[in-house]
Scaffold this motif. Structure first.
Motif, PDB file in Angstrom:
ATOM      1  N   VAL A  92      15.170  83.895  46.840  1.00 12.04           N
ATOM      2  CA  VAL A  92      16.606  83.685  46.656  1.00 12.04           C
ATOM      3  C   VAL A  92      17.046  84.175  45.281  1.00 12.04           C
ATOM      4  CG1 VAL A  92      18.422  81.938  46.482  1.00 12.04           C
ATOM      5  CG2 VAL A  92      16.681  81.759  48.277  1.00 12.04           C
ATOM      6  N   GLY A  93      16.242  83.866  44.267  1.00  7.88           N
ATOM      7  CA  GLY A  93      16.579  84.303  42.913  1.00  7.88           C
ATOM      8  C   GLY A  93      16.628  85.809  42.779  1.00  7.88           C
ATOM      9  N   GLU A  94      15.693  86.503  43.440  1.00  5.55           N
ATOM     10  CA  GLU A  94      15.668  87.965  43.369  1.00  5.55           C
ATOM     11  C   GLU A  94      16.900  88.573  44.037  1.00  5.55           C
ATOM     12  OE1 GLU A  94      13.751  91.008  41.532  1.00  5.55           O
ATOM     13  OE2 GLU A  94      12.939  88.979  41.676  1.00  5.55           O
ATOM     14  N   ILE A  95      17.319  87.973  45.153  1.00  6.91           N
ATOM     15  CA  ILE A  95      18.521  88.469  45.840  1.00  6.91           C
ATOM     16  C   ILE A  95      19.752  88.286  44.958  1.00  6.91           C
ATOM     17  CG2 ILE A  95      20.070  88.072  47.795  1.00  6.91           C
ATOM     18  CD1 ILE A  95      17.590  87.374  49.456  1.00  6.91           C
ATOM     19  N   LEU A  96      19.894  87.083  44.391  1.00  8.03           N
ATOM     20  CA  LEU A  96      21.053  86.817  43.531  1.00  8.03           C
ATOM     21  C   LEU A  96      21.033  87.708  42.290  1.00  8.03           C
ATOM     22  CD1 LEU A  96      21.183  82.911  43.746  1.00  8.03           C
ATOM     23  CD2 LEU A  96      22.603  84.564  44.977  1.00  8.03           C
ATOM     24  N   LYS A  97      19.859  87.887  41.726  1.00  6.93           N
ATOM     25  CA  LYS A  97      19.735  88.736  40.541  1.00  6.93           C
ATOM     26  C   LYS A  97      20.113  90.178  40.860  1.00  6.93           C
ATOM     27  CE  LYS A  97      15.588  89.228  38.969  1.00  6.93           C
ATOM     28  NZ  LYS A  97      14.290  88.949  38.306  1.00  6.93           N
ATOM     29  N   GLU A  98      19.668  90.666  42.020  1.00  2.72           N
ATOM     30  CA  GLU A  98      19.982  92.037  42.417  1.00  2.72           C
ATOM     31  C   GLU A  98      21.487  92.236  42.607  1.00  2.72           C
ATOM     32  OE1 GLU A  98      20.732  95.674  43.998  1.00  2.72           O
ATOM     33  OE2 GLU A  98      19.085  95.014  42.740  1.00  2.72           O
ATOM     34  N   ARG A  99      22.133  91.272  43.250  1.00  3.78           N
ATOM     35  CA  ARG A  99      23.578  91.421  43.474  1.00  3.78           C
ATOM     36  C   ARG A  99      24.338  91.402  42.149  1.00  3.78           C
ATOM     37  NH1 ARG A  99      24.449  94.316  46.790  1.00  3.78           N
ATOM     38  NH2 ARG A  99      26.591  93.627  47.036  1.00  3.78           N
ATOM     39  N   TRP A 100      23.896  90.562  41.216  1.00  8.26           N
ATOM     40  CA  TRP A 100      24.560  90.504  39.914  1.00  8.26           C
ATOM     41  C   TRP A 100      24.331  91.793  39.138  1.00  8.26           C
ATOM     42  CZ3 TRP A 100      22.435  90.317  34.876  1.00  8.26           C
ATOM     43  CH2 TRP A 100      23.370  90.077  33.867  1.00  8.26           C
ATOM     44  N   ALA A 124      18.841  94.477  48.597  1.00 10.05           N
ATOM     45  CA  ALA A 124      18.582  93.192  47.957  1.00 10.05           C
ATOM     46  C   ALA A 124      17.476  92.431  48.686  1.00 10.05           C
ATOM     47  CB  ALA A 124      19.864  92.360  47.914  1.00 10.05           C
ATOM     48  N   LEU A 125      17.509  92.454  50.015  1.00  4.01           N
ATOM     49  CA  LEU A 125      16.480  91.773  50.791  1.00  4.01           C
ATOM     50  C   LEU A 125      15.125  92.462  50.629  1.00  4.01           C
ATOM     51  CD1 LEU A 125      18.538  91.058  54.033  1.00  4.01           C
ATOM     52  CD2 LEU A 125      17.762  89.366  52.360  1.00  4.01           C
ATOM     53  N   LEU A 126      15.120  93.796  50.668  1.00  5.14           N
ATOM     54  CA  LEU A 126      13.867  94.524  50.498  1.00  5.14           C
ATOM     55  C   LEU A 126      13.285  94.299  49.107  1.00  5.14           C
ATOM     56  CD1 LEU A 126      14.766  97.886  52.266  1.00  5.14           C
ATOM     57  CD2 LEU A 126      13.197  96.123  53.085  1.00  5.14           C
ATOM     58  N   ARG A 127      14.147  94.257  48.103  1.00  2.00           N
ATOM     59  CA  ARG A 127      13.674  93.990  46.746  1.00  2.00           C
ATOM     60  C   ARG A 127      13.055  92.597  46.658  1.00  2.00           C
ATOM     61  NH1 ARG A 127      17.345  94.002  41.147  1.00  2.00           N
ATOM     62  NH2 ARG A 127      15.999  92.555  39.992  1.00  2.00           N
ATOM     63  N   ALA A 128      13.665  91.619  47.339  1.00  2.00           N
ATOM     64  CA  ALA A 128      13.119  90.265  47.329  1.00  2.00           C
ATOM     65  C   ALA A 128      11.729  90.241  47.959  1.00  2.00           C
ATOM     66  CB  ALA A 128      14.055  89.316  48.074  1.00  2.00           C
ATOM     67  N   VAL A 129      11.534  91.064  49.015  1.00  2.18           N
ATOM     68  CA  VAL A 129      10.229  91.122  49.667  1.00  2.18           C
ATOM     69  C   VAL A 129       9.194  91.757  48.738  1.00  2.18           C
ATOM     70  CG1 VAL A 129       8.925  92.203  51.534  1.00  2.18           C
ATOM     71  CG2 VAL A 129      11.136  91.132  52.009  1.00  2.18           C
ATOM     72  N   THR A 130       9.521  92.910  48.150  1.00  4.10           N
ATOM     73  CA  THR A 130       8.534  93.631  47.349  1.00  4.10           C
ATOM     74  C   THR A 130       8.247  92.934  46.026  1.00  4.10           C
ATOM     75  OG1 THR A 130      10.289  95.046  46.423  1.00  4.10           O
ATOM     76  CG2 THR A 130       9.134  95.852  48.368  1.00  4.10           C
ATOM     77  N   ASN A 131       9.265  92.366  45.384  1.00  2.29           N
ATOM     78  CA  ASN A 131       9.070  91.762  44.067  1.00  2.29           C
ATOM     79  C   ASN A 131       8.673  90.295  44.119  1.00  2.29           C
ATOM     80  OD1 ASN A 131       9.946  94.191  42.856  1.00  2.29           O
ATOM     81  ND2 ASN A 131      10.819  93.034  41.168  1.00  2.29           N
ATOM     82  N   SER A 147      14.387  97.507  36.212  1.00  2.00           N
ATOM     83  CA  SER A 147      13.159  98.267  36.428  1.00  2.00           C
ATOM     84  C   SER A 147      12.102  97.895  35.390  1.00  2.00           C
ATOM     85  CB  SER A 147      13.451  99.770  36.364  1.00  2.00           C
ATOM     86  OG  SER A 147      14.437 100.141  37.308  1.00  2.00           O
ATOM     87  N   LEU A 148      12.512  97.784  34.143  1.00  2.67           N
ATOM     88  CA  LEU A 148      11.565  97.411  33.093  1.00  2.67           C
ATOM     89  C   LEU A 148      11.081  95.975  33.269  1.00  2.67           C
ATOM     90  CD1 LEU A 148      13.253  99.095  30.001  1.00  2.67           C
ATOM     91  CD2 LEU A 148      11.354  99.941  31.396  1.00  2.67           C
ATOM     92  N   SER A 149      11.947  95.111  33.807  1.00  6.12           N
ATOM     93  CA  SER A 149      11.524  93.741  34.103  1.00  6.12           C
ATOM     94  C   SER A 149      10.448  93.736  35.175  1.00  6.12           C
ATOM     95  CB  SER A 149      12.730  92.914  34.561  1.00  6.12           C
ATOM     96  OG  SER A 149      12.348  91.609  34.938  1.00  6.12           O
ATOM     97  N   ALA A 150      10.593  94.613  36.178  1.00  2.00           N
ATOM     98  CA  ALA A 150       9.552  94.723  37.208  1.00  2.00           C
ATOM     99  C   ALA A 150       8.248  95.214  36.602  1.00  2.00           C
ATOM    100  CB  ALA A 150      10.021  95.661  38.315  1.00  2.00           C
ATOM    101  N   LEU A 151       8.326  96.147  35.653  1.00  2.00           N
ATOM    102  CA  LEU A 151       7.123  96.640  34.991  1.00  2.00           C
ATOM    103  C   LEU A 151       6.443  95.530  34.198  1.00  2.00           C
ATOM    104  CD1 LEU A 151       5.391  99.138  34.479  1.00  2.00           C
ATOM    105  CD2 LEU A 151       6.850  99.660  32.520  1.00  2.00           C
ATOM    106  N   ASP A 152       7.238  94.709  33.535  1.00  2.00           N
ATOM    107  CA  ASP A 152       6.683  93.569  32.804  1.00  2.00           C
ATOM    108  C   ASP A 152       6.022  92.584  33.764  1.00  2.00           C
ATOM    109  OD1 ASP A 152       6.343  92.117  30.283  1.00  2.00           O
ATOM    110  OD2 ASP A 152       7.738  90.667  31.134  1.00  2.00           O
ATOM    111  N   GLY A 153       6.648  92.390  34.950  1.00  2.00           N
ATOM    112  CA  GLY A 153       6.044  91.522  35.961  1.00  2.00           C
ATOM    113  C   GLY A 153       4.706  92.059  36.449  1.00  2.00           C
ATOM    114  N   LEU A 154       4.610  93.374  36.583  1.00  2.00           N
ATOM    115  CA  LEU A 154       3.337  93.977  36.982  1.00  2.00           C
ATOM    116  C   LEU A 154       2.273  93.785  35.908  1.00  2.00           C
ATOM    117  CD1 LEU A 154       4.676  97.272  38.578  1.00  2.00           C
ATOM    118  CD2 LEU A 154       3.570  95.375  39.777  1.00  2.00           C
ATOM    119  N   ASP A 155       2.681  93.849  34.649  1.00  2.00           N
ATOM    120  CA  ASP A 155       1.741  93.589  33.552  1.00  2.00           C
ATOM    121  C   ASP A 155       1.201  92.164  33.638  1.00  2.00           C
ATOM    122  OD1 ASP A 155       0.668  94.299  30.721  1.00  2.00           O
ATOM    123  OD2 ASP A 155       1.734  92.403  30.439  1.00  2.00           O
TER     124      ASP A 155
END
Length: 683
Positions: free
Chosen positions: A309-317, A338-345, A388-396
């Protein structure tokens, strides 16, 4: 050979500290739940503490049985266990502890309320890290596991999909990826750049990395002359066709390896959520077991739900913020993304980590897993955008988690990190010039064309999950139905007719693969430049002269390869230039790599590559993406390789193409004692 028992972890101070913290958090959550929920109360806070402790003990006994039963029964049982399993554990604990007032329904409600509160407490006390997930997964590995060859090091290959080498280097310099930065500055690890082939796509790179060849993969999707239809690499049936054509049984993962979340298996004996195997063996007990363990942890289901849910809301914002700031380049970001991003992230990242942890616990010799977080977001947001950089930090953080989990494995694991390609960015071709590549071709030939240019990478990620979880029963039927819907969406998305007439079967097929376009004349033969000029005299000159196209490339009647631009052309065989060299903006390797790509019989009749801006390095994708990869220009052919210093020593000065990287990675496996001979000797 001697059998080694897995390293067991005795009771240590950090373990006791984590248990104590979990107990305190659960107690506080129950106290808050009692204040919020009528009908649920205790005579003292000690009673809440006793319930929290008792629930932990009951969970240790009951949860393994619930997980194993639900994993074997099917996905309906997994979902039911996720929803009511922890409630059952809590209700038993409440009944065992005196001084608690509760009914069955208030116990269930209390479980959910305390899970929400516990998740918030866990997030606050761990600063949003994955410590809770690590603790849960590490706890599974405490029972002893035997391996017959403990002296052989395991290798964990982690693919950070689509991360360009310059982006990671900048992130290291800025301190944005602390784990990678610490490994590099300590001297324990080294990283370097490698150059993917043309096309710079996941299918070509993964086939090369896992199976040792990049032949026969002209793009992410292409018209197959033999089958007389479009092949899409992340469509399960098509991925199976591709692998069957190219597998020799000597893949990277042939020796006790496992493929997780990839397009191809690498000849691994086991594969999980791997596209080429989805329709061969539907329903993985191991995948369901990993889901069940995670969802049946006290806060696992709530963690997944809140993150989704947080990823969806974050993506829309963030999408709205791009519009308000009038950022350029940008593309429309809808609810589907937004839904696909929530699944992958969210879900897919945690599931990948859980599956890798399980394989390390089993002592699998080599594991290859693909994390798609950065690639999926950068496609729609851009390479350097905050999300995108936040996703990279999450991967780290995930890499740090994997290293920590490897500490309890029965053999030592060496971590090798790589990307399959880089990315470039820019305004899509259709947005910038008012028409898609297919529309332009239709105008030039005055005929209808089949235009395939919609992005389907994200749909493929979701499809791999839906396909792998499919099994018998109601939930399995639902998963199969979802899988079919996703596959249908992939088959039809972006496939439309451009131009006049509306013919039943268009003579020309035009496809977009990042900023690389492909033009095929339907049929079983490859058309030469002379044949195209004879049939449609305006096609090649019109494409080459377009302001958004850097060059077109094809072969002549003598079999020679040519790249043609608006001001000149180059013979790729001998480098002879007539007029202005159209490949000059794309680097000295462009002619060599383009010649190699055109040599394959599966190559299109025409390759079309967009221009690259000399100032910004922007390209114009033939799909509706702001971040893209496929052709030449920018950073899409600048990928990364990171590994332990001893394994990175003695590598070739330049690694060009995924097939060459395959040989390098096989050499690393040999260094770890996993292979006696190399199927593809280093050159």
């Amino acid at each position: 050979m001697p059998t080694r028992v897995a390293r067991t972890r005795g009771v240590r101070i950090p373990d006791l500290a984590r248990l104590g913290a979990a107990w305190v958090a659960s107690t506080v959550a129950l106290i808050i739940t009692g204040a919020l929920l009528p009908g649920f109360s205790a005579s003292s806070w000690w009673s809440y503490a006793a319930v929290a402790a008792t629930a932990g003990i009951v969970g240790l006994v009951l949860r393994p049985a619930l997980v194993e039963i639900s994993a074997r029964v099917g996905w309906l049982a997994v979902l039911l266990t996720a929803l009511v399993g922890q409630a059952l554990i809590m209700y038993i604990a409440i009944r065992l502890v005196p001084g608690i007032e509760s009914t069955v329904w208030t116990a269930i409600a209390a479980t959910w309320v305390s899970a929400v509160v516990g998740t918030l407490i866990s997030w606050a006390t761990t600063a949003g890290t994955d410590d809770g997930l690590i603790t849960s997964l590490a706890g599974r590995g405490r029972r002893q596991t035997a391996v017959t060859d403990p002296e052989i090091d395991g290798v964990l290959f982690v693919q950070l999909d689509g991360v360009p080498f310059p982006v990671l280097k900048w992130a290291v310099q800025s301190g944005g990826v602390p784990h990678i930065r610490r490994w590099l500055t300590s001297g324990d690890y080294q990283f370097r750049e490698w150059t993917p082939q043309l096309p710079c796509t996941t299918p070509a790179s993964q086939l090369g990395i896992l199976h040792g060849t990049v032949d026969g993969i002209p793009a992410f999707r292409w018209y197959d002359r033999e089958l007389n239809r479009v092949l899409v690499a992340n469509r399960p049936a098509d991925a199976r066709v591709i692998e069957e054509r190219h597998s020799t049984g000597q893949g990277l993962l042939r020796d006790d390896g496992v493929s997780i979340s990839n397009l191809f298996t690498g000849d691994a004996p086991r594969s999980l959520m791997t596209m080429s195997r989805v329709e061969v063996r539907r329903g993985s007990t191991q995948t369901r077991r990993a889901f069940a363990w995670f969802f049946n942890s006290p806060n696992g289901f709530m963690r997944s739900l809140t993150r989704t849910v947080g990823e969806i809301l974050k993506e829309r914002w963030q999408a709205r913020r791009q519009i308000k700031r009038n950022l350029d380049p940008r593309v429309h970001r809808d609810w589907t993304f937004a839904l696909l991003r929530a699944v992958t992230n969210g879900l897919l990242r945690d599931l990948n980590t859980a599956l890798v942890a399980e394989e390390m616990r089993r002592g699998s010799k080599c594991i290859y897993v693909d994390y798609v977080d950065y690639d999926e977001i950068a496609h729609h947001a851009g390479m350097f955008r905050p999300e995108s950089l936040s996703a990279l930090d999450g991967l780290d953080r995930t890499l740090g988690s994997l290293v920590q989990l490897a500490g309890s494995a029965p053999r030592r694991y060496r971590l090798v990190v790589l990307s399959d390609h880089g990315q470039s960015q820019g305004t899509p071709f259709a947005d910038r010039y008012g028409q898609a590549l297919g529309d332009l071709c239709a105008d030039l030939i005055h005929e209808n064309v089949q235009n395939v240019d919609a992005s389907v990478e994200g749909l493929g990620r979701a499809d791999s999950i839906a396909g792998d979880i499919a099994a018998g029963g109601v939930a399995g039927k639902f998963a199969v139905r979802a899988d079919r819907v996703l596959t249908k969406a992939q088959q039809t998305s972006g496939e439309q007719s451009s131009g006049p007439g509306g013919a039943a079967e268009e003579p020309v097929v035009v496809l977009g693969s990042g900023n690389l376009g492909l033009v095929y004349v339907r049929g079983d033969r490859r058309w030469t430049l002379q044949a195209l000029d004879s049939q449609w005299p305006a096609l090649v000159p019109g494409l080459a002269a377009h302001a958004g196209i850097g060059f077109v490339a094809g072969i002549d009647e003598d079999g020679r390869s040519w790249a043609i631009g608006g001001g000149g052309r180059i013979d790729l065989a001998n480098g002879a230039v007539e007029g202005i060299d159209p490949l000059a903006p794309f680097g000295p390797h462009a002619a060599r790599m383009l010649r190699r790509a055109l040599r394959h019989p599966e190559a299109p009749d025409l390759y079309v590559n967009s221009t690259v801006d000399p100032v910004t390095d922007d390209v114009t994708a033939f799909e509706g993406l702001v971040g893209s990869h496929g052709g030449f220009g920018g950073w899409q052919d600048r990928a990364l390789l990171l590994g332990p210093t001893d394994l990175m020593t003695g590598l070739p000065e330049r690694i060009e193409s995924a097939a060459e990287l395959h040989r390098v990675l096989v050499g690393m496996l040999e260094s770890c004692g996993q292979r006696a001979t190399t199927a593809f000797p280093l050159e």
